[in-house]
Design a protein around this motif. Structure first.
Motif, PDB file in Angstrom:
ATOM      1  N   GLN A 175      97.734  75.324  82.720  1.00  0.00           N
ATOM      2  CA  GLN A 175      96.461  75.669  82.627  1.00  0.00           C
ATOM      3  C   GLN A 175      95.599  75.028  83.499  1.00  0.00           C
ATOM      4  N   GLY A 176      96.103  74.003  84.210  1.00  0.00           N
ATOM      5  CA  GLY A 176      95.320  73.216  85.479  1.00  0.00           C
ATOM      6  C   GLY A 176      95.245  74.048  86.602  1.00  0.00           C
ATOM      7  N   GLY A 177      96.334  74.631  87.049  1.00  0.00           N
ATOM      8  CA  GLY A 177      96.364  75.368  88.294  1.00  0.00           C
ATOM      9  C   GLY A 177      95.805  76.674  87.944  1.00  0.00           C
ATOM     10  N   ILE A 178      95.515  77.253  86.964  1.00  0.00           N
ATOM     11  CA  ILE A 178      95.078  78.622  86.439  1.00  0.00           C
ATOM     12  C   ILE A 178      93.682  78.319  86.505  1.00  0.00           C
ATOM     13  N   GLU A 198     108.638  81.915  85.575  1.00  0.00           N
ATOM     14  CA  GLU A 198     108.557  83.327  85.666  1.00  0.00           C
ATOM     15  C   GLU A 198     107.189  83.801  85.511  1.00  0.00           C
ATOM     16  N   ARG A 199     106.429  83.329  84.315  1.00  0.00           N
ATOM     17  CA  ARG A 199     105.307  83.832  84.011  1.00  0.00           C
ATOM     18  C   ARG A 199     104.343  82.834  83.712  1.00  0.00           C
ATOM     19  N   PRO A 200     102.895  83.116  83.789  1.00  0.00           N
ATOM     20  CA  PRO A 200     101.881  82.132  83.537  1.00  0.00           C
ATOM     21  C   PRO A 200     102.203  81.792  82.051  1.00  0.00           C
ATOM     22  N   GLY A 201     101.808  80.647  81.527  1.00  0.00           N
ATOM     23  CA  GLY A 201     102.044  80.265  80.209  1.00  0.00           C
ATOM     24  C   GLY A 201     103.524  79.583  79.623  1.00  0.00           C
ATOM     25  N   ASP A 202     104.535  79.863  80.612  1.00  0.00           N
ATOM     26  CA  ASP A 202     105.677  79.293  80.449  1.00  0.00           C
ATOM     27  C   ASP A 202     105.699  77.842  80.037  1.00  0.00           C
ATOM     28  N   SER A 203     104.967  77.232  81.080  1.00  0.00           N
ATOM     29  CA  SER A 203     104.976  75.629  80.820  1.00  0.00           C
ATOM     30  C   SER A 203     104.797  75.446  79.374  1.00  0.00           C
ATOM     31  N   TRP A 204     103.966  76.279  78.562  1.00  0.00           N
ATOM     32  CA  TRP A 204     103.820  75.975  77.232  1.00  0.00           C
ATOM     33  C   TRP A 204     104.979  76.600  76.226  1.00  0.00           C
ATOM     34  N   MET A 246      97.337  86.299  80.027  1.00  0.00           N
ATOM     35  CA  MET A 246      96.098  87.605  79.869  1.00  0.00           C
ATOM     36  C   MET A 246      95.084  86.869  80.906  1.00  0.00           C
ATOM     37  N   TYR A 247      94.771  85.598  81.044  1.00  0.00           N
ATOM     38  CA  TYR A 247      93.594  84.945  81.686  1.00  0.00           C
ATOM     39  C   TYR A 247      94.092  85.165  83.017  1.00  0.00           C
ATOM     40  N   THR A 248      95.268  84.912  83.505  1.00  0.00           N
ATOM     41  CA  THR A 248      95.607  84.987  84.843  1.00  0.00           C
ATOM     42  C   THR A 248      95.325  86.450  85.526  1.00  0.00           C
ATOM     43  N   LYS A 249      96.106  87.347  84.453  1.00  0.00           N
ATOM     44  CA  LYS A 249      95.955  88.734  84.763  1.00  0.00           C
ATOM     45  C   LYS A 249      94.523  89.266  85.184  1.00  0.00           C
ATOM     46  N   VAL A 250      93.507  89.009  84.091  1.00  0.00           N
ATOM     47  CA  VAL A 250      92.160  89.419  84.004  1.00  0.00           C
ATOM     48  C   VAL A 250      91.235  88.980  84.991  1.00  0.00           C
TER      49      VAL A 250
END
Ligand SMILES: Cc1cc2nc3c(=O)[nH]c(=O)nc-3n(C[C@H](O)[C@H](O)[C@H](O)COP(=O)(O)OP(=O)(O)OC[C@H]3O[C@@H](n4cnc5c(N)ncnc54)[C@H](O)[C@@H]3O)c2cc1C
Length: 600
Positions: A175-178, A198-204, A246-250
């Protein structure tokens, strides 16, 4: 009749401050502060994150920065009524510098400034495209070479990192980098986020199954897109992961998943980094001007070394690798550690039918979630706060306006009230043998977090299990060694174990610099996090701001970004503006670059 309303007092103080600063009269400005006054600046005067304590530090800063800053137009924000309580008047104001617009907060005591907060909001000529300035999206008219929004976006993605180089590379797409990437995109700073997952959110997603955020939704919003009103109070970790994706995409971030950063080296002469990454098995070299490590405060596991770890026949892993309890029904588990992760993991294992023992070496602060939410965060981050007109921005700024030097004093009465309300709970906990503390000076959880980022548990149920013995506890105990099938404590107790979980925390973020750049650079920038409070795990001398976070470091063009969701949201604004200014060649004279007292 004399009007001595809070607004009038704030107006008068701002008029005097503005006049002195505009006239370049350092003495007059300094004399408006109390001798014990504070000025916290987030980038607007210092191009740094600094708290000046007392008149002499304020004087030195102004002597250095005032002529370059060219502050002007100090004016009370007419939309935010000033208030007065206990002899302290508080108000909000806008101001300008030569290159930017700022927002601030002031506290007055007996007509003098007690605390002043100045923050940079935007750079003139580089405002974010929002509100009336938002992009049209549709391009009305005719154009035979018309490219759709998607075609332009595809082209950008295909070229960035290959034909064109990013200005900024962020290593770490949690979430920091994002959040930082989103701010930089709005400021038009070409940025690539490198993420090994692989995907945003994977660290959670990859954290243990039972994890829900410990902080409530009002505290956790990302910049630009707040959570909807029906979002759960405590986000379950996979839901958090999906939100980030979702956030990374939009937000149209250039997010390179499944990409590992292997190394980075700075070329002083060229003023750029060589960053080597591996994407889909191929090595790619990036050449950004600025490098941000957003690799996580909770990313470099501390795994203690014990004799016998090599012969232990069961499973052993750090809490960050713990998959959740399902495979351990009926098994014997020893969890080393007694902070948040240890409690969460123990409770989930107990629920799944494992036989769990928690090994507590030293004391932990515990706050019950409900009490903490109501008394600690409630006034700023809650449904009630929202109803009272405390927006997320306002809450962040109020929190930022309290100098770290004083913050523990604000926290202590709160801890006393928590202690009073939950007296039976603490008695029970101590009766169960749990070693509990209130922080080095009785200031509780918030200060432990800000000073050392560890040493506490926000109780969401595990403490009851410790109290009633469901989670077995070995308190004041230290591990001596592991045998083939047990953990032996220094007092001779032997705990049979099929699984050992090391819930032993994480190392300083400059370890990432050692890993990716060099040991020399890691030592040059020094320890990350902590205020220099001279309390356990936060050695002195007093530094007054989080070490190395969101501000210039001793390594040119190297930045660290991280912290909880609140900090990531708030401080990404200031880091993004610092990076944007450098991209645009706006002079950024840094005042008071931090000294390094600790190597890591
Ligand atoms: C159990 C637990 C509970 C928590 N609960 C909360 C909470 O309730 N609220 C809260 O605000 N915070 C909480 N935190 C703190 C939490 O760690 C942070 O809020 C959040 O994860 C920090 O985000 P980040 O982006 O800074 O770091 P991370 O989420 O750790 O992201 C860093 C990313 O960097 C990537 N990375 C590292 N090295 C490389 C490399 N060489 N190449 C490419 N990618 C790399 C990693 O894969 C990772 O995805 C919790 C932490 C833990 C461990």
């Amino acid at each position: 009749m004399l009007d001595d309303s809070p607004d009038t007092k704030v107006d008068a103080a701002l008029a005097k401050l503005g006049k002195a600063l505009e006239a370049g009269d350092v003495d007059a400005a300094v004399n408006l502060f109390r001798p014990d006054g504070f000025w916290r600046d987030l980038v607007s005067f210092t191009w740094n994150i600094r708290t000046l304590e007392g008149q002499e530090q304020i004087r030195a800063m102004l002597q250095s920065q005032l002529s370059a800053t060219k502050p002007a137009h100090f004016a009370r924000d007419p939309k935010e009524p000033s208030t007065e309580q206990g002899g302290i008047s508080e108000g909000w104001f806008t101001f300008e510098t030569g290159v930017g617009r700022g927002y601030g907060h002031i506290r007055l005591r007996n007509g003098l400034i007690w605390t002043l907060l100045t923050t940079l909001e935007e750079l003139k000529g580089h405002e974010e495209p929002k509100g009336l300035a938002r992009p049209m999206g549709a391009e009305h008219g005719h154009d035979r070479d018309r490219k759709s929004w998607k075609e332009k976006r595809d082209k950008e993605q295909a070229e960035l990192g290959f034909e064109t180089q990013p200005e900024v590379v962020i290593i770490g797409g949690g979430q920091g980098g994002i959040a930082l990437g989103a701010r930089l995109r709005q400021l038009g700073v070409p940025t690539i986020i490198i993420e090994k997952n692989e995907r945003p959110g994977d660290s959670w997603r990859k954290r243990y199954k039972s994890l829900c955020l410990h902080d409530p939704v009002w505290y956790d919003h990302l910049p630009y897109i707040p959570f909807p009103e029906n979002w759960p109070v405590f986000s379950p970790k996979d839901k958090m992961g999906d939100w980030l994706e979702m956030y990374t995409k939009v937000m149209e971030l250039n997010y390179w998943g499944s990409t590992l950063c292997k190394s980075a080296k700075y070329d002083d002469k060229a003023g750029e980094w060589t960053v080597v990454v591996e994407r889909d098995g191929k090595e790619i070299v990036l050449k950004p001007k600025q490098l941000v490590l957003a690799t996580g405060m909770s990313g470099r596991p501390n795994v203690p070394k014990f004799e016998g770890q090599d012969i232990f026949k069961g499973e052993q892993h750090h809490s960050s690798q713990h998959p959740g309890p399902d495979a351990y029904r009926g098994k014997k588990v020893v969890v080393i550690g007694s902070n948040n992760s240890a409690h969460d993991i123990c409770a989930a294992l107990w629920e799944a039918g494992a036989d769990v023992t928690m090994v507590q070496r030293s004391s932990t602060h515990v706050s019950r979630s409900g009490t903490l939410m109501e008394l600690g965060l409630g006034p700023l981050y809650s449904e009630q706060a929202v109803a009272a007109g405390i927006t997320t921005r306002k809450a962040d700024l109020i929190f930022a306006s309290i100098p770290y030097r004083l913050m523990h004093e604000f926290q202590m009465p709160l801890q006393k009230e928590i202690k009073r309300r939950d007296a039976k709970f603490y008695d029970d906990l101590e009766r169960a043998g749990f070693l509990h503390d209130w922080g080095a000076d009785g200031s509780g959880l918030t200060m432990k977090y800000l000073r050392r980022g560890s040493g506490y548990y926000i109780d969401v149920g595990a403490s009851e299990l410790v109290i009633d013995g469901s989670i077995k506890l070995k308190a004041g105990a230290d591990v001596e060694r592991l045998t083939q099938n047990s953990v032996v404590l220094k007092d001779g107790t032997e705990l049979p174990a099929d699984l050992v979980v090391y819930a032993t925390g994480y190392g300083s973020m400059n370890g990432w610099a050692a890993e990716l750049i060099s040991q020399e650079v890691a030592e040059k920038v020094g320890k990350c996090w902590g205020l220099g409070s001279d309390t356990p795990k936060d050695p002195g001398p007093w530094e007054g701001e989080e070490r190395n976070l969101w501000k210039p470091t001793q390594q040119e063009a190297l930045w660290f970004h991280g912290g909880n969701l609140h900090q990531s949201r708030h401080y990404s604004q200031f880091l993004a503006l610092q990076l944007k200014a450098r991209k645009e060649g706006i002079p950024t004279p840094v005042y008071g670059l931090q000294e390094v007292y600790h190597k890591g």
